[in-house]
Design an enzyme around this catalytic site. Structure first.
Site, PDB file in Angstrom:
ATOM      1  N   LEU A 198       0.827  -1.196   0.000  1.00 11.71           N
ATOM      2  CA  LEU A 198       0.000   0.000   0.000  1.00 11.71           C
ATOM      3  C   LEU A 198       0.870   1.258   0.000  1.00 11.71           C
ATOM      4  CD1 LEU A 198      -2.731  -1.083   2.553  1.00 11.71           C
ATOM      5  CD2 LEU A 198      -3.045  -0.745   0.115  1.00 11.71           C
ATOM      6  N   LEU A 229      -8.115   5.504   6.167  1.00 14.83           N
ATOM      7  CA  LEU A 229      -7.801   4.102   5.931  1.00 14.83           C
ATOM      8  C   LEU A 229      -6.309   3.853   5.718  1.00 14.83           C
ATOM      9  CD1 LEU A 229      -8.857   1.210   5.466  1.00 14.83           C
ATOM     10  CD2 LEU A 229      -9.117   1.798   3.043  1.00 14.83           C
ATOM     11  N   ASP A 230      -5.756   2.955   6.556  1.00 15.09           N
ATOM     12  CA  ASP A 230      -4.367   2.499   6.450  1.00 15.09           C
ATOM     13  C   ASP A 230      -3.353   3.637   6.487  1.00 15.09           C
ATOM     14  OD1 ASP A 230      -5.027  -0.213   6.339  1.00 15.09           O
ATOM     15  OD2 ASP A 230      -5.294  -0.168   4.167  1.00 15.09           O
ATOM     16  N   GLN A 231      -3.687   4.721   7.177  1.00 19.51           N
ATOM     17  CA  GLN A 231      -2.783   5.867   7.274  1.00 19.51           C
ATOM     18  C   GLN A 231      -2.389   6.166   8.721  1.00 19.51           C
ATOM     19  OE1 GLN A 231      -1.547   7.470   4.462  1.00 19.51           O
ATOM     20  NE2 GLN A 231      -2.607   5.809   3.411  1.00 19.51           N
TER      21      GLN A 231
END
Length: 286
Positions: A198, A229-231
């Protein structure tokens, strides 16, 4: 990790002269025996971070009195701080979907006492692992998540987490996006694992995408969950080399292995209070 009981004091505050001297003097004045010290100064943010382990039986009082006595000093230095007791096991709630590798690994580490924690329950949006989880003597809760019931589903997840007095929530390959409300309710308490491709390879079948692009490194990232999200702030990462001779199936297998290791290591850092937040970044005392 010490076998004897100890307290862990963590703190962050604006950087200035005398922080370590005052804190260590406070501990010494009460007979405290320091077992381990970790310190870090961030000159860009003008912040100072510390983690100190204190032999529990070297102090003449328990944590409640420590907090009361230490509070004026902490206030003077504008500290964000806490102190925890190694004798009190953290209560970790696991969330999982239909990929078993992280769940199996964490339960094995829990059963062998490598992770000295309590697992009060496992929550899943599928019923797949009920038998396996209950075989371990752990309550299993099936909370389906659909496009129409997400608000109610995550309210139920929060209710279960609060009911069992959870200290930490681990997404062990839980393949759902948590609601912003749930993320906001438990900042710095929810851990996730994802592949390190990612944002290069998003969506379905990331390993297949990576294979097609001929990547030479695959890895995993353990991070805190935020509404973005995913940060969230990163706790731990690792990579493994691959080459042209590795198939997609090989890469998926390698990826699962590294996901298990990184998630377990990141969880251990969190449980041992080795992770301090520094804005959107982290200070991790390994």
């Amino acid at each position: 990790m010490h076998t004897q009981r100890f307290y862990t004091l963590t703190a962050s505050c604006p950087d200035r002269v005398g922080i370590v001297a005052r804190v260590s003097s406070f501990i010494a004045e009460h007979g405290g025996w320091i077992l381990e010290t970790n310190l870090h100064a961030d000159p860009d943010a003008n912040q100072y971070f510390m983690r100190i382990e204190i032999k529990a039986d070297s102090l003449p009082f328990h944590l409640a009195e420590f907090r009361s006595r230490f509070a004026p000093l902490a206030s003077e230095f504008q500290m964000d701080w806490k102190i925890s007791d190694s004798a009190v096991k953290k209560r970790v709630v696991l969330l999982v979907s239909k990929q078993e590798h992280c769940l199996y690994d964490l339960l094995a580490r829990w059963q062998s006492k490598e992770l000295d924690i309590e697992i009060p329950c496992v929550i899943s949006n599928h019923d797949t692992f009920r038998g396996f989880v209950e075989w371990h003597g752990i309550p299993f809760h099936h909370v389906p998540v659909t496009a129409d019931n997400k608000q109610q589903a995550y309210a139920e997840v929060a209710r279960l987490y609060d009911e069992v007095r959870g200290d930490c929530m681990v997404l062990a390959r839980y393949m759902q996006i948590l609601s912003p409300e749930l993320c906001a309710a438990y900042p710095g308490q929810i851990l996730n694992i994802h592949h390190s491709f990612l944002p290069s390879f998003v969506g379905a079948k990331p390993y297949h995408q990576a294979y097609q692009r001929g990547v030479k490194l695959i890895g995993a990232t353990c991070h805190y969950v935020t509404a973005e999200l995913d940060q969230g702030p990163i706790i731990d990462q690792d990579v493994i080399r691959v080459d042209h001779s590795d198939s997609v199936e090989d890469m998926v297998r390698y990826g699962k292995d590294i996901e298990k290791a990184v998630l377990a290591r990141g969880l251990r850092y969190h449980l041992e209070d080795r992770v301090l937040l520094n804005g959107n970044r982290t200070v991790v005392f390994r």
